[in-house]
Design a protein around this motif. Structure first.
Motif, PDB file in Angstrom:
ATOM      1  N   GLU A  30       6.400  27.641  10.176  1.00 52.60           N
ATOM      2  CA  GLU A  30       6.675  28.405   8.950  1.00 52.60           C
ATOM      3  C   GLU A  30       5.603  28.155   7.909  1.00 52.60           C
ATOM      4  N   ALA A  31       5.201  26.864   7.783  1.00 48.63           N
ATOM      5  CA  ALA A  31       4.167  26.516   6.805  1.00 48.63           C
ATOM      6  C   ALA A  31       2.870  27.237   7.139  1.00 48.63           C
ATOM      7  N   GLU A  32       2.523  27.251   8.444  1.00 51.59           N
ATOM      8  CA  GLU A  32       1.273  27.896   8.846  1.00 51.59           C
ATOM      9  C   GLU A  32       1.314  29.400   8.650  1.00 51.59           C
ATOM     10  N   CYS A  33       2.465  29.986   8.955  1.00 51.04           N
ATOM     11  CA  CYS A  33       2.601  31.442   8.825  1.00 51.04           C
ATOM     12  C   CYS A  33       2.478  31.859   7.362  1.00 51.04           C
ATOM     13  N   SER A  34       3.062  31.063   6.455  1.00 48.47           N
ATOM     14  CA  SER A  34       2.995  31.454   5.045  1.00 48.47           C
ATOM     15  C   SER A  34       1.581  31.300   4.509  1.00 48.47           C
ATOM     16  N   ARG A  36      -1.157  31.604   6.340  1.00 48.39           N
ATOM     17  CA  ARG A  36      -1.929  32.673   6.964  1.00 48.39           C
ATOM     18  C   ARG A  36      -1.682  34.013   6.286  1.00 48.39           C
ATOM     19  N   SER A  37      -0.387  34.288   5.988  1.00 49.29           N
ATOM     20  CA  SER A  37      -0.081  35.614   5.443  1.00 49.29           C
ATOM     21  C   SER A  37      -0.691  35.794   4.054  1.00 49.29           C
ATOM     22  N   SER A  38      -0.877  34.655   3.326  1.00 45.73           N
ATOM     23  CA  SER A  38      -1.456  34.799   1.993  1.00 45.73           C
ATOM     24  C   SER A  38      -2.930  35.152   2.054  1.00 45.73           C
ATOM     25  N   ILE A  39      -3.621  34.848   3.175  1.00 49.93           N
ATOM     26  CA  ILE A  39      -5.043  35.204   3.261  1.00 49.93           C
ATOM     27  C   ILE A  39      -5.270  36.251   4.364  1.00 49.93           C
ATOM     28  N   LYS A  40      -4.240  37.048   4.601  1.00 51.44           N
ATOM     29  CA  LYS A  40      -4.327  38.005   5.705  1.00 51.44           C
ATOM     30  C   LYS A  40      -5.356  39.099   5.417  1.00 51.44           C
ATOM     31  N   LEU A  41      -6.219  39.366   6.412  1.00 58.91           N
ATOM     32  CA  LEU A  41      -7.213  40.429   6.271  1.00 58.91           C
ATOM     33  C   LEU A  41      -6.604  41.738   6.746  1.00 58.91           C
ATOM     34  N   TRP A  42      -7.365  42.829   6.568  1.00 57.51           N
ATOM     35  CA  TRP A  42      -6.896  44.105   7.114  1.00 57.51           C
ATOM     36  C   TRP A  42      -6.888  44.040   8.626  1.00 57.51           C
ATOM     37  N   PRO A  43      -6.069  44.901   9.246  1.00 52.33           N
ATOM     38  CA  PRO A  43      -6.137  44.959  10.702  1.00 52.33           C
ATOM     39  C   PRO A  43      -7.518  45.470  11.159  1.00 52.33           C
ATOM     40  N   LEU A  44      -7.860  45.118  12.400  1.00 55.73           N
ATOM     41  CA  LEU A  44      -9.210  45.389  12.911  1.00 55.73           C
ATOM     42  C   LEU A  44      -9.575  46.873  12.876  1.00 55.73           C
ATOM     43  N   HIS A  45      -8.607  47.755  13.247  1.00 60.12           N
ATOM     44  CA  HIS A  45      -8.952  49.185  13.307  1.00 60.12           C
ATOM     45  C   HIS A  45      -9.251  49.735  11.912  1.00 60.12           C
ATOM     46  N   GLN A  46      -8.608  49.166  10.902  1.00 58.97           N
ATOM     47  CA  GLN A  46      -8.888  49.620   9.529  1.00 58.97           C
ATOM     48  C   GLN A  46     -10.278  49.160   9.086  1.00 58.97           C
ATOM     49  N   ILE A  47     -10.649  47.937   9.519  1.00 63.22           N
ATOM     50  CA  ILE A  47     -11.994  47.438   9.173  1.00 63.22           C
ATOM     51  C   ILE A  47     -13.053  48.349   9.807  1.00 63.22           C
ATOM     52  N   ILE A  48     -12.848  48.706  11.088  1.00 65.64           N
ATOM     53  CA  ILE A  48     -13.821  49.564  11.785  1.00 65.64           C
ATOM     54  C   ILE A  48     -13.923  50.922  11.086  1.00 65.64           C
TER      55      ILE A  48
ATOM     56  N   VAL B  56       0.795  22.781  20.517  1.00 61.78           N
ATOM     57  CA  VAL B  56       0.897  23.683  21.673  1.00 61.78           C
ATOM     58  C   VAL B  56       1.973  24.742  21.413  1.00 61.78           C
ATOM     59  N   PHE B  57       3.120  24.320  20.903  1.00 58.61           N
ATOM     60  CA  PHE B  57       4.207  25.282  20.678  1.00 58.61           C
ATOM     61  C   PHE B  57       3.837  26.285  19.579  1.00 58.61           C
ATOM     62  N   ILE B  58       3.073  25.818  18.589  1.00 56.33           N
ATOM     63  CA  ILE B  58       2.631  26.758  17.543  1.00 56.33           C
ATOM     64  C   ILE B  58       1.679  27.790  18.150  1.00 56.33           C
ATOM     65  N   LYS B  59       0.790  27.286  19.021  1.00 59.05           N
ATOM     66  CA  LYS B  59      -0.150  28.174  19.721  1.00 59.05           C
ATOM     67  C   LYS B  59       0.623  29.190  20.578  1.00 59.05           C
ATOM     68  N   VAL B  60       1.645  28.687  21.271  1.00 60.71           N
ATOM     69  CA  VAL B  60       2.461  29.556  22.137  1.00 60.71           C
ATOM     70  C   VAL B  60       3.106  30.660  21.284  1.00 60.71           C
ATOM     71  N   TYR B  61       3.640  30.289  20.131  1.00 58.93           N
ATOM     72  CA  TYR B  61       4.300  31.286  19.274  1.00 58.93           C
ATOM     73  C   TYR B  61       3.307  32.359  18.822  1.00 58.93           C
ATOM     74  N   LYS B  62       2.088  31.898  18.448  1.00 59.00           N
ATOM     75  CA  LYS B  62       1.091  32.857  17.953  1.00 59.00           C
ATOM     76  C   LYS B  62       0.610  33.801  19.055  1.00 59.00           C
ATOM     77  N   LYS B  63       0.567  33.269  20.297  1.00 60.95           N
ATOM     78  CA  LYS B  63      -0.004  34.051  21.392  1.00 60.95           C
ATOM     79  C   LYS B  63       1.052  34.732  22.257  1.00 60.95           C
ATOM     80  N   ILE B  64       2.304  34.547  21.923  1.00 61.13           N
ATOM     81  CA  ILE B  64       3.346  35.067  22.819  1.00 61.13           C
ATOM     82  C   ILE B  64       3.300  36.608  22.902  1.00 61.13           C
ATOM     83  N   GLY B  65       2.740  37.227  21.881  1.00 57.64           N
ATOM     84  CA  GLY B  65       2.574  38.689  21.907  1.00 57.64           C
ATOM     85  C   GLY B  65       1.639  39.145  23.008  1.00 57.64           C
ATOM     86  N   THR B  66       0.727  38.263  23.434  1.00 60.09           N
ATOM     87  CA  THR B  66      -0.241  38.639  24.480  1.00 60.09           C
ATOM     88  C   THR B  66       0.309  38.358  25.882  1.00 60.09           C
ATOM     89  N   PHE B  67       1.497  37.742  25.968  1.00 60.02           N
ATOM     90  CA  PHE B  67       2.081  37.445  27.280  1.00 60.02           C
ATOM     91  C   PHE B  67       2.597  38.750  27.902  1.00 60.02           C
TER      92      PHE B  67
END
Lengths: 105, 192
Positions: A30-34, A36-48, B56-67
């Motif tokens: 949760e800490a990492e996701c929050s 990451r989301s605060s510095i989220k860039l545009w999706p790749l297709h929008q950048i292209i 590893v589990f954090i990596k798994v969560y981030k990449k699970i969309g590619t499974f």
């Protein structure tokens, strides 16, 4: 020792994680996701799309302005400009690919 | 039985891919102990292995969309565990000189009688015996017997050749037996 005995023994070698392991993983996630989301860039297709639109518009502007104000204007210059912008795009895509690979490793 | 587990895993993975955190919690609970056992086969240090496993589990969560469900989820998951641990081991070897895993036995802790060997004691001795094995042998043994992976799946997870896996399995079994005999003497039979 036969196959079954070895199996039984190795099953007993299973190591248990600490009781709060799952909670720790989810808190960290949760800490990492929050962050990451605060510095989220545009999706790749929008950048292209953005790069291509910028290349075309700036190329035409560059061409139009230079043709009016520079007497010996060479039309190859806006093409070189467009090429440079697209090389920039290529660089950004390369970085993004590297980051994805590093994340996966 | 194996298919049921795979079906349950697939269902959970679908739910996680749709953003269900509760399903991810179940997946972590299902795989954490076996994954930690695998990580310890490579890393040898329980605390460090547990830290790595969190990542590893954090990596798994981030990449699970590619499974893409081309393999079993367990194979994909253990592959990430093994790769991450080997990378960490490589990184450690490049930075800090780490102790070799073949430590001398502590014979003073041998049991005095079979009736004193509780389930926890048995586990401790077996884990000690496993720690004395070479990394690849311990890993292959645990993948085969604990995680119940086939030789083909072990090949996919470890990228070892089939012949090496067979040799590691054979040597691992032999060495484990020897280590347990050294640790426990005749008490080995009470482990079963």
């Amino acid at each position: 020792m036969n196959e079954n005995d070895i199996k039984k023994i190795i099953k007993k070698s299973k190591v248990k994680t600490k009781a709060d392991f799952t909670d720790n993983v989810l808190t960290k996630l949760e800490a990492e996701c929050s962050t990451r989301s605060s510095i989220k860039l545009w999706p790749l297709h929008q950048i292209i799309l953005g790069f291509v639109a910028f290349t075309v518009i700036s190329g035409f502007l560059f061409y139009g302005l230079s043709k009016n104000y520079i007497p010996d204007f060479n039309p190859i210059v806006p093409l070189l400009w467009a090429l440079m912008v697209l090389l920039g795009l290529n660089y950004v895509l390369g970085l993004s690919k590297q980051r994805n690979l590093a994340d996966f490793k | 039985m194996v298919d049921n587990v795979a079906d349950k895993d697939s269902e959970l993975v679908h739910q996680v891919q749709n953003g269900d955190m509760q399903a991810f919690r179940i997946l972590v609970d299902l795989y954490k102990d076996k994954s930690l056992s695998l990580a310890i086969s490579i890393i040898k240090d329980e605390h460090l292995a547990e830290d790595i496993l969190q990542d590893v589990f954090i990596k798994v969560y981030k990449k699970i969309g590619t499974f893409k469900f081309r393999s079993k989820f367990s194979t994909w998951m253990y592959k990430i565990v093994v790769n991450t641990c080997y990378n960490e081991l490589k990184r450690q070897r490049n930075t800090v000189p780490i102790e070799e895993n073949e430590k001398p036995f502590d014979h003073t802790t041998s049991p005095e009688g079979s009736d004193k060997l509780t389930f926890e004691d048995q586990k401790a001795y077996i884990q000690k015996g496993m720690q004395q094995l070479k990394t690849d042998e311990a890993l292959v043994l645990r993948l085969f017997y604990l995680c119940e992976m086939s030789l083909k799946e072990i090949e996919a997870i470890t990228k070892f050749k089939a012949s090496k896996i067979r040799v590691d399995l054979h040597r691992g079994r032999k060495n484990l037996e020897e280590q347990l005999r050294q640790l426990l003497g005749d008490e080995t039979k009470h482990l079963l």
